[in-house]
Design an enzyme around this catalytic site. Structure first.
Site, PDB file in Angstrom:
ATOM      1  N   ASP A   1       2.956   3.511   2.395  1.00 17.64           N
ATOM      2  CA  ASP A   1       3.911   3.098   1.368  1.00 17.64           C
ATOM      3  C   ASP A   1       3.224   3.243   0.018  1.00 17.64           C
ATOM      4  O   ASP A   1       2.798   2.274  -0.606  1.00 17.64           O
ATOM      5  CB  ASP A   1       4.392   1.665   1.591  1.00 17.64           C
ATOM      6  CG  ASP A   1       5.619   1.321   0.741  1.00 17.64           C
ATOM      7  OD1 ASP A   1       6.024   2.178  -0.073  1.00 17.64           O
ATOM      8  OD2 ASP A   1       6.157   0.218   0.891  1.00 17.64           O
TER       9      ASP A   1
ATOM     10  N   HIS B   1       9.522  -6.382   2.547  1.00 19.58           N
ATOM     11  CA  HIS B   1      10.074  -6.196   1.211  1.00 19.58           C
ATOM     12  C   HIS B   1      11.156  -7.242   0.967  1.00 19.58           C
ATOM     13  O   HIS B   1      11.928  -7.577   1.867  1.00 19.58           O
ATOM     14  CB  HIS B   1      10.631  -4.784   1.053  1.00 19.58           C
ATOM     15  CG  HIS B   1       9.573  -3.728   1.077  1.00 19.58           C
ATOM     16  ND1 HIS B   1       9.846  -2.394   1.242  1.00 19.58           N
ATOM     17  CD2 HIS B   1       8.222  -3.823   0.955  1.00 19.58           C
ATOM     18  CE1 HIS B   1       8.712  -1.707   1.211  1.00 19.58           C
ATOM     19  NE2 HIS B   1       7.713  -2.556   1.039  1.00 19.58           N
TER      20      HIS B   1
ATOM     21  N   SER C   1       4.349 -18.313  -4.746  1.00 19.93           N
ATOM     22  CA  SER C   1       3.828 -17.068  -5.281  1.00 19.93           C
ATOM     23  C   SER C   1       3.174 -17.379  -6.625  1.00 19.93           C
ATOM     24  O   SER C   1       3.403 -18.451  -7.198  1.00 19.93           O
ATOM     25  CB  SER C   1       4.946 -16.038  -5.453  1.00 19.93           C
ATOM     26  OG  SER C   1       5.492 -15.666  -4.210  1.00 19.93           O
TER      27      SER C   1
ATOM     28  N   HIS D   1      -3.474  -9.002  -2.911  1.00 18.95           N
ATOM     29  CA  HIS D   1      -2.083  -8.662  -3.232  1.00 18.95           C
ATOM     30  C   HIS D   1      -1.102  -9.649  -2.637  1.00 18.95           C
ATOM     31  O   HIS D   1       0.105  -9.537  -2.879  1.00 18.95           O
ATOM     32  CB  HIS D   1      -1.750  -7.257  -2.747  1.00 18.95           C
ATOM     33  CG  HIS D   1      -1.451  -7.135  -1.278  1.00 18.95           C
ATOM     34  ND1 HIS D   1      -2.242  -7.685  -0.295  1.00 18.95           N
ATOM     35  CD2 HIS D   1      -0.434  -6.489  -0.626  1.00 18.95           C
ATOM     36  CE1 HIS D   1      -1.731  -7.386   0.894  1.00 18.95           C
ATOM     37  NE2 HIS D   1      -0.633  -6.670   0.724  1.00 18.95           N
TER      38      HIS D   1
ATOM     39  N   GLY E   1      -1.725 -12.121   3.103  1.00 21.04           N
ATOM     40  CA  GLY E   1      -2.426 -11.399   4.154  1.00 21.04           C
ATOM     41  C   GLY E   1      -2.033 -11.896   5.537  1.00 21.04           C
ATOM     42  O   GLY E   1      -1.959 -13.101   5.781  1.00 21.04           O
TER      43      GLY E   1
ATOM     44  N   LYS F   1      15.457 -10.978   2.357  1.00 21.79           N
ATOM     45  CA  LYS F   1      14.581  -9.974   2.946  1.00 21.79           C
ATOM     46  C   LYS F   1      15.331  -8.666   3.200  1.00 21.79           C
ATOM     47  O   LYS F   1      16.513  -8.672   3.527  1.00 21.79           O
ATOM     48  CB  LYS F   1      14.027 -10.471   4.295  1.00 21.79           C
ATOM     49  CG  LYS F   1      12.951 -11.546   4.158  1.00 21.79           C
ATOM     50  CD  LYS F   1      11.616 -10.932   3.847  1.00 21.79           C
ATOM     51  CE  LYS F   1      10.498 -11.964   3.944  1.00 21.79           C
ATOM     52  NZ  LYS F   1       9.190 -11.411   3.625  1.00 21.79           N
TER      53      LYS F   1
END
Length: 385
Positions: A69, A148, A294, A311, A314, A383
């Site tokens: 990706d 995503h 977040s 990022h 995990g 989602k």
């Protein structure tokens, strides 16, 4: 603080399973490295190179380290709204096509507009079929599937944010898969000694290198533009519900990509596979798992990590393991109080928060890499499925 595993491998991960460690050690023995491999706090096992790793190479790139990706990343937009100004029904705010092969007719992208936005696929890269060109346009402005997502969040001031995670969609995957296969063939031709065939590299000076870099850089532009397009659509939907809504800041960052940068006195290729750039004052977005906080962060420019950080949270469990070990009931329980489509619970068990590392621990592990600017709490999670 980092742990020096050996001269060629540094880790910020307080939780690292044996498979991921062995994989990182294999990467750390590559002859093309320009410095130690760095494992971020969210590191876990992946294809070829470890997800959550930063790899510096000299005159060569690793297609599997960039991943399939290409250009995947995050975008977050702060708005002028406060919590009490949000409408009651939040599930219709996003207005973004999602999924694999679903909703593309609703995508706002058109062939001409898409190619004008991200540029035409480079002539020095792969020759694309007419079908691929059409896919580039039809999927532009669509979310994708898996992990995503698009979220509406509140920060510590009760300010409303929209947060979105996506990448280069089908075309990025197709290009990456083809170049990873090419790299394996080149490795055989060159007699590269590999502990894992997915660590095959492409060296500068070869036409295969030029073709990959051209496609990779284009796919990164596509991914960036894709997130911008979707964020614009989400904000338009928000303004339809709350007319005075306005965007006050936007942060867009890749976390699967390669780029040339100066580090330790020389120009090298930096591949961040599941890592963001955290140069001094760089703003970034680090999502937790579904249901967790977040973070909007500012980089500290730590050169030990090539000015990088994690990022996200995990994975602790692979997708198949998560499906075996976790349940729809516990997913519904942990998501209580948030707006989400719980009819999709069975399809989303592999995205269960318990399948991920605790984001609080990840952030503590990398306190020397980034500082927290805002902590975001979800009120809506949608989602791609």
């Amino acid at each position: 603080m980092p742990k020096q595993i050996n001269a060629n491998l540094t880790s910020w991960a307080s939780e690292l399973d044996d498979n991921a460690l062995e994989q990182a050690l294999r990467t750390s023995r590559l002859p093309i490295l320009a410095g130690p491999v760095c494992l971020m706090a969210d590191a876990h096992f992946g294809l070829g190179a470890t997800v959550g790793s930063v790899v510096a190479t000299k005159n060569a790139v690793l297609p599997s380290a960039v991943g399939v990706d290409i250009g995947c990343g995050m975008v977050a937009a702060e708005t002028n709204l406060r919590a009490e100004e949000l409408p009651d029904d939040l599930t219709k705010l996003h207005g973004i096509p999602a999924g694999v092969g679903k909703g593309h007719a609703r995508s706002v992208g058109t062939r001409t507009a898409t190619l004008e936005t991200v540029g035409r696929p480079p002539g020095s890269g792969s020759e694309l079929t007419e079908r691929q060109i059409e896919t580039i346009a039809s999927q532009f402005g669509s979310l994708g599937s898996g992990n995503h997502f698009v979220e509406v969040c509140l920060d510590e001031r009760d300010r409303v944010w929209i947060v979105l995670h996506s990448g280069s969609r089908g075309i990025g995957n197709q290009l990456a898969t083809a170049h990873i296969k090419t790299a394996r063939l080149v490795a055989q031709e060159e007699g590269q000694v590999l502990e894992d065939r997915d660590l095959a590299w492409l060296a500068e000076g070869r036409p295969e290198f030029d073709a990959y870099v051209a496609d990779m850089l284009w796919a990164q532009r596509y991914a960036w533009g894709n997130r911008e397009q979707m964020m614009d659509a989400a904000l338009t939907a928000l303004r339809a519900a709350v007319p005075h809504a306005a965007e006050t800041e936007r942060i867009n960052c890749h976390h699967n990509y390669a780029v040339k940068e100066m580090h330790r006195g020389e120009e090298v290729w930096i591949t961040r596979k599941g890592a963001i750039r955290a140069g001094r004052s760089d703003l970034g977005v680090i999502p937790g798992s579904m249901g967790a906080s977040s973070f909007i962060v500012r980089g500290k420019g730590n050169e030990a990590s090539y000015q990088s950080s994690s990022h996200g949270a995990g994975r602790r469990l692979g997708r198949k393991a998560a499906i075996r070990q976790l349940s729809t009931e516990s997913l519904r329980s942990v998501m209580a109080g948030r707006a989400w489509d719980d009819s999709l619970a069975e399809q989303l068990v592999d995205e269960h928060p318990d399948a991920y590392k605790p984001i609080a621990q990840v952030m503590a592990d990398q306190a020397d890499l980034v500082e927290v600017v805002h902590e975001l709490h979800q009120v809506v999670n949608l989602k791609g499925t």
